[in-house]
Design an enzyme around this catalytic site. Structure first.
Site, PDB file in Angstrom:
ATOM      1  N   GLY A   1      -0.181  -7.208   5.805  1.00  0.00           N
ATOM      2  CA  GLY A   1      -0.046  -7.311   4.324  1.00  0.00           C
ATOM      3  C   GLY A   1       0.320  -5.767   3.919  1.00  0.00           C
ATOM      4  O   GLY A   1       0.024  -5.571   2.587  1.00  0.00           O
TER       5      GLY A   1
ATOM      6  N   GLU B   1       6.942   1.689  13.828  1.00  0.00           N
ATOM      7  CA  GLU B   1       8.005   0.827  13.263  1.00  0.00           C
ATOM      8  C   GLU B   1       9.054   1.875  12.715  1.00  0.00           C
ATOM      9  O   GLU B   1       8.458   2.462  11.737  1.00  0.00           O
ATOM     10  CB  GLU B   1       7.648  -0.295  12.522  1.00  0.00           C
ATOM     11  CG  GLU B   1       8.245  -1.558  12.899  1.00  0.00           C
ATOM     12  CD  GLU B   1       7.737  -2.577  12.029  1.00  0.00           C
ATOM     13  OE1 GLU B   1       6.954  -3.475  12.751  1.00  0.00           O
ATOM     14  OE2 GLU B   1       7.936  -2.631  11.002  1.00  0.00           O
TER      15      GLU B   1
ATOM     16  N   LYS C   1       2.056  -8.660  -4.227  1.00  0.00           N
ATOM     17  CA  LYS C   1       3.197  -9.316  -4.745  1.00  0.00           C
ATOM     18  C   LYS C   1       2.946  -9.609  -6.357  1.00  0.00           C
ATOM     19  O   LYS C   1       2.191 -10.077  -6.935  1.00  0.00           O
ATOM     20  CB  LYS C   1       3.533 -10.780  -4.167  1.00  0.00           C
ATOM     21  CG  LYS C   1       3.995 -10.321  -2.732  1.00  0.00           C
ATOM     22  CD  LYS C   1       4.116 -11.498  -1.848  1.00  0.00           C
ATOM     23  CE  LYS C   1       4.080 -11.168  -0.270  1.00  0.00           C
ATOM     24  NZ  LYS C   1       3.746 -12.144   0.527  1.00  0.00           N
TER      25      LYS C   1
ATOM     26  N   GLU D   1       7.293 -13.078   8.109  1.00  0.00           N
ATOM     27  CA  GLU D   1       7.794 -11.985   7.180  1.00  0.00           C
ATOM     28  C   GLU D   1       8.960 -11.297   7.892  1.00  0.00           C
ATOM     29  O   GLU D   1       8.742 -10.868   8.997  1.00  0.00           O
ATOM     30  CB  GLU D   1       6.650 -10.975   6.741  1.00  0.00           C
ATOM     31  CG  GLU D   1       5.556 -11.840   6.005  1.00  0.00           C
ATOM     32  CD  GLU D   1       4.630 -10.310   5.563  1.00  0.00           C
ATOM     33  OE1 GLU D   1       4.993  -9.469   6.020  1.00  0.00           O
ATOM     34  OE2 GLU D   1       3.723 -10.698   4.837  1.00  0.00           O
TER      35      GLU D   1
ATOM     36  N   GLU E   1       5.579  -9.644  10.514  1.00  0.00           N
ATOM     37  CA  GLU E   1       4.433 -10.039  11.016  1.00  0.00           C
ATOM     38  C   GLU E   1       4.372 -11.520  10.562  1.00  0.00           C
ATOM     39  O   GLU E   1       5.237 -12.032   9.746  1.00  0.00           O
ATOM     40  CB  GLU E   1       3.366  -9.362  10.049  1.00  0.00           C
ATOM     41  CG  GLU E   1       3.316  -9.271   8.810  1.00  0.00           C
ATOM     42  CD  GLU E   1       2.361  -8.206   8.344  1.00  0.00           C
ATOM     43  OE1 GLU E   1       1.360  -8.678   7.463  1.00  0.00           O
ATOM     44  OE2 GLU E   1       2.552  -7.141   8.311  1.00  0.00           O
TER      45      GLU E   1
ATOM     46  N   ARG F   1      -1.941 -18.725   7.255  1.00  0.00           N
ATOM     47  CA  ARG F   1      -2.584 -19.365   6.145  1.00  0.00           C
ATOM     48  C   ARG F   1      -1.486 -19.887   5.102  1.00  0.00           C
ATOM     49  O   ARG F   1      -0.424 -19.520   5.105  1.00  0.00           O
ATOM     50  CB  ARG F   1      -3.622 -18.279   5.432  1.00  0.00           C
ATOM     51  CG  ARG F   1      -2.601 -17.046   4.808  1.00  0.00           C
ATOM     52  CD  ARG F   1      -3.277 -16.126   3.870  1.00  0.00           C
ATOM     53  NE  ARG F   1      -2.387 -15.114   3.218  1.00  0.00           N
ATOM     54  CZ  ARG F   1      -1.742 -14.087   3.653  1.00  0.00           C
ATOM     55  NH1 ARG F   1      -2.239 -13.612   4.923  1.00  0.00           N
ATOM     56  NH2 ARG F   1      -0.883 -13.344   2.886  1.00  0.00           N
TER      57      ARG F   1
HETATM   58  C1  MV4 Z   1       7.997  -2.227   6.174  1.00  0.00           C
HETATM   59  C2  MV4 Z   1       8.735  -1.898   5.095  1.00  0.00           C
HETATM   60  C3  MV4 Z   1      10.095  -1.187   5.391  1.00  0.00           C
HETATM   61  N1  MV4 Z   1       9.891  -0.549   6.921  1.00  0.00           N
HETATM   62  N2  MV4 Z   1       8.084  -1.930   7.334  1.00  0.00           N
HETATM   63  C4  MV4 Z   1       4.918  -4.576   3.092  1.00  0.00           C
HETATM   64  C5  MV4 Z   1       4.046  -5.606   3.322  1.00  0.00           C
HETATM   65  C6  MV4 Z   1       3.761  -5.729   4.746  1.00  0.00           C
HETATM   66  N3  MV4 Z   1       3.753  -6.901   5.297  1.00  0.00           N
HETATM   67  C7  MV4 Z   1       5.115  -4.982   5.363  1.00  0.00           C
HETATM   68  N4  MV4 Z   1       5.796  -4.314   4.296  1.00  0.00           N
HETATM   69  C8  MV4 Z   1       6.594  -3.408   4.653  1.00  0.00           C
HETATM   70  N5  MV4 Z   1       6.776  -3.060   5.775  1.00  0.00           N
HETATM   71  C9  MV4 Z   1       9.007  -1.145   7.716  1.00  0.00           C
HETATM   72  N6  MV4 Z   1       9.088  -0.896   9.125  1.00  0.00           N
HETATM   73  C10 MV4 Z   1       8.753  -2.319   3.811  1.00  0.00           C
HETATM   74  C11 MV4 Z   1       7.661  -3.069   3.457  1.00  0.00           C
HETATM   75  C12 MV4 Z   1       7.524  -3.518   2.039  1.00  0.00           C
HETATM   76  C13 MV4 Z   1       7.472  -2.478   0.988  1.00  0.00           C
HETATM   77  C14 MV4 Z   1       7.164  -1.218   1.183  1.00  0.00           C
HETATM   78  C15 MV4 Z   1       7.151  -0.297   0.169  1.00  0.00           C
HETATM   79  C16 MV4 Z   1       6.947  -0.691  -1.126  1.00  0.00           C
HETATM   80  C17 MV4 Z   1       7.356  -2.216  -1.471  1.00  0.00           C
HETATM   81  C18 MV4 Z   1       7.329  -3.028  -0.152  1.00  0.00           C
HETATM   82  C19 MV4 Z   1       7.468  -4.459  -0.456  1.00  0.00           C
HETATM   83  C20 MV4 Z   1       7.805  -5.341   0.417  1.00  0.00           C
HETATM   84  C21 MV4 Z   1       7.638  -4.799   1.910  1.00  0.00           C
END
Ligand code: MV4
Length: 467
Positions: A164, A200, A237, A275, A288, A292
């Site tokens: 998350g 990553e 969110k 996701e 991921e 739930r």
């Molecule tokens: C990321 C990403 C970009 N690159 N991983 C946010 C929630 C979590 N489950 C994983 N998330 C992210 N992982 C990589 N390798 C972008 C997000 C991301 C996000 C990042 C910055 C600001 C807002 C975001 C909204 C959704 C997901």
């Protein structure tokens, strides 16, 4: 079906679960902290048991107190909602030891997928597309540095015990890596008691697209379409919609099929969310899995007509899935706005206080999930989600118009209480959002809060945070 289910949660999701149980003729036990004596679920449930003082760790996180309440009341199953103990494999194990059905996947599956590095390895093995990254956790700076060079920059350091977005750090260049790595591990150890991290490749301006799946305990699984959850602030969110807009049917089907393949490969059961990040070229990458029911599940319910909590109960009861993939039809667009008791003008600080007025919207294709009422006291102890406004329409434009109408009707007022409604309005009015052309940088653009270099770690994971 179960005769009696205990609801191990609070707030709007506890109300949501109580309603599903009532509809299926299942009696309910609400457990509550002393702060939640006057809560909506306590009134809705057939029985209520006080399990401790307000802080989550003494009440909703207290596995022993919850299992004892289930034993005392004769509840055969426990619905954990989201947050709190919902993804805690130890709690799942304790329930099993007491002959109580925990509504969710088996403890071993929950443990494997709760380790986000292990989930990555399992999904890679199942053939899901991945971002370049490490296939295991990196326990020495030297090894981590070497793998970082292979992956290239920018990259993300992610916490295996996180998820998350909790604890993850963006690193823009090799010069920053060693310090960011050390800092992320210290933070992870403090917050999660587990400092294992993995790497990553970072995708800026991607879209966060997730797939709802349902799997039974007999090896059957279906997906219920996608949700776009790119509108997040500090990984909370704010606005979600389904299906994810402006993606080809081929891409949507491929993402959904990948999720079902991944779920079946690990023997997943129950409702789950996969996701993905989707880039400009509509390439998608696994991120991921959430074991739930999620806050935004009503979006999926509105576009499919499937009651996900009913299905969770049937699956936990050992029944085969009641729907095949060919029974699932995605229709129209649903949008959800989360209404938090927070002040968007003061960096989204929580605004506890008593609600003097509370009149949620109604009308066509408009659903409000809430535990709020006029006179309700928003306390300081738990996450600030007060209501979810969800609308549906056959076309996305009408869904957005309907949401604007619904938010305009929502009358919430109380001394000191502010809500995120004005911010949701700004999202709805954003030209890019309206076109469906938005990504994870939308909120940053609207708030002007820069997260550019140097690297920043998202903390989270405190007692107040549920989701
Ligand atoms: C990321 C990403 C970009 N690159 N991983 C946010 C929630 C979590 N489950 C994983 N998330 C992210 N992982 C990589 N390798 C972008 C997000 C991301 C996000 C990042 C910055 C600001 C807002 C975001 C909204 C959704 C997901």
């Amino acid at each position: 079906m179960f005769d009696k289910v205990l609801i191990a949660n609070r707030g709007e999701i506890a109300v949501r679960v109580a309603r599903a149980c009532r509809e299926l003729g299942i009696r309910t036990v609400a457990v509550h902290s002393t702060a939640d004596r006057d809560s909506a679920v306590v009134r809705l449930a057939d029985e209520a048991v006080c399990i401790g003082p307000p802080p989550g760790r003494h009440s909703y996180h207290n596995a022993a107190a919850i299992v004892e309440a289930a034993r005392l009341t004769g509840a055969q199953a426990v619905h954990p909602g989201y947050g709190f103990l919902s993804e805690d494999p130890d709690f799942a194990e304790i329930c099993a030891d007491h002959g109580i059905v925990l509504i969710g996947p088996d403890p071993d599956v929950m443990a494997a997928l709760g380790d986000k590095a292990q989930a990555r390895a399992l999904m890679q093995a199942a053939g899901l597309p991945m971002l370049p990254g490490s296939t295991h956790t990196l326990d020495t700076p030297a090894e981590a540095c070497a793998v970082a060079e292979e992956i290239g920059y920018p990259l993300m350091i992610k916490v295996a015990a996180g998820g998350g977005g909790r604890g993850m750090t963006v690193v823009w260049s090799a010069a920053e890596f060693a310090r960011a790595y050390a800092r992320t591990r210290v933070a992870a150890r403090t917050v999660f008691g587990d400092d294992r991290v993995y790497l990553e490749r970072y995708l800026p301006r991607a879209r966060h697209v997730e797939v709802q799946v349902l799997c039974d305990r007999h090896g059957n699984g279906v997906h219920l379409g996608t949700r776009d959850c790119s509108v997040q602030r500090r990984h909370q969110k704010l606005v979600e919609e389904g299906p994810a807009p402006n993606l080809s049917a081929a891409t949507l089907n491929a993402i959904a099929a990948a999720a079902v393949r991944g779920a079946l490969s690990v023997g997943y059961s129950g409702a789950g969310t996969f996701e993905f990040l989707v880039d400009e070229a509509e390439r998608f990458h696994f991120m991921e899995i959430n074991c739930r029911i999620q806050v935004e599940h009503p979006v999926t319910e509105m576009i499919t007509g499937v009651d996900l909590v009913h299905e969770q109960l049937h699956i936990a009861n050992g029944e085969p899935l009641r729907l095949r993939q060919s029974d699932v039809h995605i229709r129209g667009t649903a949008v959800e706005c989360r209404v938090n008791a927070e002040d968007p003008d003061r960096d989204f600080a929580p605004t506890p206080g008593r609600l003097e007025r509370f009149q949620p919207p109604g009308g066509p294709f408009t659903r409000v999930d809430t535990h709020g009422y006029a006179g309700y006291l928003v306390g300081p102890y738990y996450d600030s989600l007060l209501a979810k406004v969800v609308v549906w329409a056959p076309e996305r434009d009408l869904a957005l118009a309907r949401m604007r109408r619904a938010l305009a009707e929502f009358d919430v007022a109380g001394a000191g209480v502010r809500t995120t409604i004005p911010f949701a309005r700004r999202v709805l009015d954003d030209p890019d959002f309206r076109r469906g052309h938005y990504s994870t940088d939308l909120v940053e653009r609207l708030t002007g809060a820069g997260t550019a270099s140097p690297s920043t770690t998202v903390q989270g994971g405190n007692d107040v945070r549920q989701q």
